[in-house]
Design an enzyme around this catalytic site. Structure first.
Site, PDB file in Angstrom:
ATOM      1  N   LYS A 234       0.800  -1.201   0.034  1.00  0.00           N
ATOM      2  CA  LYS A 234       0.059   0.024  -0.145  1.00  0.00           C
ATOM      3  C   LYS A 234       0.764   1.150   0.055  1.00  0.00           C
ATOM      4  O   LYS A 234       1.543   1.470   0.970  1.00  0.00           O
ATOM      5  CB  LYS A 234      -0.783   0.126   1.261  1.00  0.00           C
ATOM      6  CG  LYS A 234      -1.885   1.070   1.190  1.00  0.00           C
ATOM      7  CD  LYS A 234      -2.564   1.639   2.360  1.00  0.00           C
ATOM      8  CE  LYS A 234      -2.006   2.663   3.372  1.00  0.00           C
ATOM      9  NZ  LYS A 234      -1.764   3.943   2.504  1.00  0.00           N
ATOM     10  N   GLU A 308      10.603   0.503   9.946  1.00  0.00           N
ATOM     11  CA  GLU A 308      11.543   1.597   9.673  1.00  0.00           C
ATOM     12  C   GLU A 308      10.766   2.808  10.087  1.00  0.00           C
ATOM     13  O   GLU A 308       9.972   3.181   9.368  1.00  0.00           O
ATOM     14  CB  GLU A 308      12.168   1.402   8.274  1.00  0.00           C
ATOM     15  CG  GLU A 308      13.538   2.045   8.222  1.00  0.00           C
ATOM     16  CD  GLU A 308      13.338   3.519   7.733  1.00  0.00           C
ATOM     17  OE1 GLU A 308      13.306   4.102   8.832  1.00  0.00           O
ATOM     18  OE2 GLU A 308      13.437   3.922   6.624  1.00  0.00           O
ATOM     19  N   CYS A 342      13.328  10.358   6.938  1.00  0.00           N
ATOM     20  CA  CYS A 342      13.387   9.588   8.206  1.00  0.00           C
ATOM     21  C   CYS A 342      14.754   9.565   8.968  1.00  0.00           C
ATOM     22  O   CYS A 342      14.944  10.070  10.135  1.00  0.00           O
ATOM     23  CB  CYS A 342      13.214   8.555   8.318  1.00  0.00           C
ATOM     24  SG  CYS A 342      13.893   7.275   7.041  1.00  0.00           S
ATOM     25  N   GLU A 440      10.593  14.774  16.056  1.00  0.00           N
ATOM     26  CA  GLU A 440      10.648  14.674  14.575  1.00  0.00           C
ATOM     27  C   GLU A 440       9.903  15.639  13.758  1.00  0.00           C
ATOM     28  O   GLU A 440       8.684  15.546  14.096  1.00  0.00           O
ATOM     29  CB  GLU A 440      10.524  13.250  14.186  1.00  0.00           C
ATOM     30  CG  GLU A 440      10.555  13.074  12.627  1.00  0.00           C
ATOM     31  CD  GLU A 440      10.669  11.434  12.049  1.00  0.00           C
ATOM     32  OE1 GLU A 440       9.645  10.801  12.315  1.00  0.00           O
ATOM     33  OE2 GLU A 440      11.651  11.238  11.262  1.00  0.00           O
TER      34      GLU A 440
END
Lengths: 534, 284
Positions: A234, A308, A342, A440
């Site tokens: 997806k 991840e 990331c 983040e």
């Protein structure tokens, strides 16, 4: 559907006034200019001309050759089909807020059908096929990606907002390389785990993010297929197009039906996929928050899981670094792909003795960053991927400014009226405990603090729940090795940053997830490894 | 003949032998006698994790050669206590000498085997990665840190030593739970005493291995949720408790590993290791 007319519109948008006067063009990539969608403002806020800033002519990437369909179905069992959910959504160009195509929104019934199709392909064809033959299909896919690279790069940039320079030079070539690398593994898996037996796991359910849409699809699909698994993938809601093109490429490669299934959709489809009982292996790349939800839903099942997740990677600049190169590294570390990375080097730790110099040079360099039309070949920073991501970034930036951190952004940043944009920016004098240093952001936002000793640098770098990546700049080898060995991070870039390769394992420590992607180590995520010498 | 001296079985935390802070004990049969085994509390677990965390850095930094020698030394210590182990297994489990010796052999084998693996790991599971750009890129395995180990009710000395030695070989520290089960029936929680004495005299730094006897149901949630326990090896039979630990472990993305009997030794080690990949440009 006719594509947006890029070139004509583009010229009007991005050709800066001075460029028309024939301002001298600097060598490519050096002392670059600031071009944004409104046309650059050449004077600084003080009114004095900035001698470092020169402008380019617009260099729009042609896009008219791309033939996209007005609407896309789900790719199940080797065919595109209408969603049983009956739902659709639009995918838009985040640089213009214009609709590109209509996309099927997969529901639970669609997920069930795709998983069934993957199961059938696994049991009927793919799981039994020799590694050599599996490899042949992957080599074909790699080649077709290379052949269609220009088209893929343009679509990636249109759908996601990243600069064409990056999709052209990084995303698409690396995606092809991932298929090529893993193609070669398909008939050599016994060499990866000497003395042990390896077997595929079965059906993999894979959910990927919007920051590297095609590349993440390649990172997920290539190793899964090389090891004999079939997949249901997806793509992210805001960036489905290149995954759908990859589905077409699977057709072109004559990949057996059902080996790769691609379901576009939102969180409902993602949740249904990872929770489906017919899925043997779940692989997810995305936020730590969603990763934790997935880990909870997988708990207590026999499903294998790799994640991840997020990061807040430290970028350490020692006083003995090559400062000019380090500044380039800092810029690449945080502003690559609008900071939607990331492993972005979002926490800058500078040795106190060179902090002023580094910051001064960094700000000067940032004045030269070109924010603007992602399809312009000179653009450094493109559009923020979506309105909601822009809002997230703006909120965190506002909070950091409220908390008193010192803020800097290039003086001439003028966001185009349409589209989602955020200035590259730096917060300095940031406290280690502040939000901007711990959370983040996933945007072009850098937080800076200083240190006095290598031990302090390491302590500050490791003071996070994340452990994805880190950077070190020093000209002293022993210091680099020592620092690299102390950092709790899965990837450590020394005197470089944000480099990727299919042969180099990628993945995090601690709350940045588990498992590796790429390299010999990435294969383990898709294999049952048993037996072997005792 | 003088009056025999009974051995008190306590916990093993930070290289010391404390009683449980809770004061709770459960009597288990040791041959003709009874031993009062500690029922470790959540606080004992916390102290054990603290000790393991404090010891983890030094153990991880010790040279692979040094770690190998210490694990080999543990095998020597077990060999030296063979009669004591055999007597304990006879007393608690009714094992005959042949069975006991097979198990002790397996335990010694495990420590010797993994002792020899410490300085091979980065060669067999490390890599120099042939990237397409001009960079020197290498990958090495590193210990995750503090690893929880929940042992099964069904006791096997060989398997237990394999579990401990494989986690230690990678450079991790361990907090292990020996479940008391149904009052210690079927298992052998009292093995804590001679095993801890072997480890304490192996030059293994205090805190690298911590052993607790306690109730699975009571301690499992805390093993799962403790933020400093980075990974957990689940060897117990109860699947419902595994699910509970996996859920609780999500908070710090704990690596919860429940591998099967057919898991190769190398994977037993690397299950509790992280791969770190370092890049550096190449150029004159």
């Amino acid at each position: 559907m006719a594509l947006e007319k890029t070139s004509a519109k583009k010229k009007k948008l991005a050709a800066p006034k001075s460029a028309a006067k024939g301002a001298a063009k600097p060598a490519r990539g050096k002392s670059a200019t600031h071009v944004n969608g409104e046309g650059a403002r050449l004077a600084t806020t003080s009114g004095r001309p900035n001698r470092f800033i020169q402008d380019y002519d617009a260099a729009p990437q042609e896009a008219d050759f791309v033939k996209l369909k007005p609407s896309y179905g789900l790719f199940i069992g080797g065919k595109f089909m209408e969603p049983k959910s009956g739902k659709r959504f639009d995918t838009i160009n985040p640089a213009r807020e214009t609709k590109i195509a209509e996309i099927a929104d997969a529901g639970e019934a669609d997920v069930a059908l795709a998983v069934e199709s993957a199961r059938k392909a696994y049991e009927g064809v793919w799981g039994k096929m020799s590694g050599k033959e599996r490899g042949r299909y992957l080599f074909r896919i790699a080649r077709i990606i290379q052949e269609r690279a220009r088209e893929l790069a343009v679509v990636e940039t249109m759908d996601g907002g990243k600069p064409i320079r990056e999709s052209r030079d990084v995303d698409v070539p690396l995606a092809a390389a991932h298929f090529f690398y893993h193609a070669g593994w398909a008939d050599k898996l016994e060499h990866a785990f000497p003395g042990a037996r390896v077997a595929p796991i079965g059906v993999a359910g894979q959910v990927i993010p919007w920051n590297f849409p095609l590349l993440m699809a390649a990172w997920k699909i290539a190793p899964a297929l090389a090891t004999g698994n079939t997949v249901v993938l997806k793509p992210a809601e805001t960036t489905p197009l290149t995954a759908l093109m990859l589905a077409e490429i699977c057709q072109q490669a004559e990949l057996p039906e059902g080996v790769v299934n691609i379901l576009t959709g939102g969180p409902t489809a993602g949740k249904a996929l990872v929770e489906h009982r017919g899925v043997d292996k779940v692989a997810f790349t995305g936020s730590t928050a969603v990763g934790k939800l997935i880990a909870k839903s997988v708990a207590g099942t026999d499903k294998r899981l790799t994640l991840e997740l997020g990061g807040k990677s430290a970028h350490i600049i020692y006083e003995d670094a090559a400062i000019d190169q380090a500044v380039e590294g800092i810029v690449n570390g945080i502003f690559f792909n609008q900071g939607h990375v990331c492993c972005a080097g979002s926490r800058l730790l500078v040795e106190e003795s060179v902090a002023d110099e580094v910051l001064r040079k960094l700000k000067r360099r940032m004045e030269q960053i070109r924010v603007g039309d992602p399809l312009d070949k000179n653009t450094d920073i493109g559009a923020i991927n979506s309105a909601s991501q822009l809002e997230t970034i703006q909120k965190l930036v506002a909070q950091a400014r409220g908390e008193g951190a010192e803020y800097f952004q290039p003086s001439r940043f003028n966001a185009p009226k349409k589209g989602f944009w955020h200035a590259p920016c730096v917060f300095s004098n940031v406290a280690s405990a502040s939000t901007i240093f711990r959370t983040e952001v996933f945007g072009p936002v850098l937080a800076v603090t200083t240190f006095r000793t290598p031990a302090e640098a390491v302590a500050k770098a490791n003071d996070t729940q994340y452990g994805l990546a880190a950077g070190i700049w020093s000209e002293k080898g022993s210091k680099i090795y020592w620092t690299a060995s102390q950092l709790k991070a899965g990837v450590v870039w020394t005197n470089t940053y944000n480099k990727f390769d299919p042969t180099a394992p990628f993945g995090g420590f601690m709350e940045s997830g588990y498992g590796r992607e790429g390299g010999i180590h990435g294969l383990e995520a898709y294999l049952k490894v048993t037996g072997g010498v005792a | 003949m003088s009056v025999k001296v009974f051995k008190t079985v306590k916990l093993f935390i930070g290289g010391a032998f404390p009683r449980t802070e809770s004061g709770r004990v459960v009597a288990v049969k040791l041959g003709a006698n009874e031993a009062n085994l500690c029922v470790a509390s959540r606080k004992d677990l916390r102290q054990a994790v603290e000790a393991a965390e404090a010891a983890a850095g030094g153990w991880a930094k010790a040279s692979a050669y040094n770690r190998g020698q210490i694990l080999y030394r543990a095998a020597e210590m077990i060999e030296g206590r063979r009669p004591e182990f055999a007597q304990l297994f006879a007393d608690t489990l009714g094992w005959d000498a042949a069975r006991a010796n097979r198990e002790i052999d397996a335990g010694i084998d495990a420590f010797v085997y993994y002792a020899g693996f410490t300085d091979k790991l980065s060669q067999v599971r490390g890599a120099v990665n042939p990237v397409a750009s001009r960079h020197h890129v290498f990958t090495t395995p590193e210990p995750v840190g503090v690893v929880g180990l929940i042992l099964p009710d069904a006791f096997s000395f060989g398997a237990m030593c394999d579990d401990l030695a494989s986690i230690l070989a990678g450079g991790n520290s361990v907090v292990a739970l020996l479940p008391l089960g149904d009052g210690g029936k079927g298992g052998c929680p009292a093995v804590l005493a001679p095993l801890a004495e072997c480890l304490a005299t192996s030059d293994l730094p205090g805190g690298v291995v911590n052993l607790l006897t306690g109730e699975l149901a009571e301690l499992a949630p805390w093993f799962g949720s403790h933020m400093e326990i980075r990974a957990l090896s689940y060897r117990h039979e109860d699947r419902a408790t595994l699910a509970l630990i996996q859920k609780a472990g999500v908070e710090n993305m704990k690596r919860v590993v429940a591998y099967g009997a057919d898991t190769p030794p190398l994977k037993r080690i690397t299950s509790f290791m992280e791969y770190k990949t370092a890049w550096h440009p190449v150029g004159a």
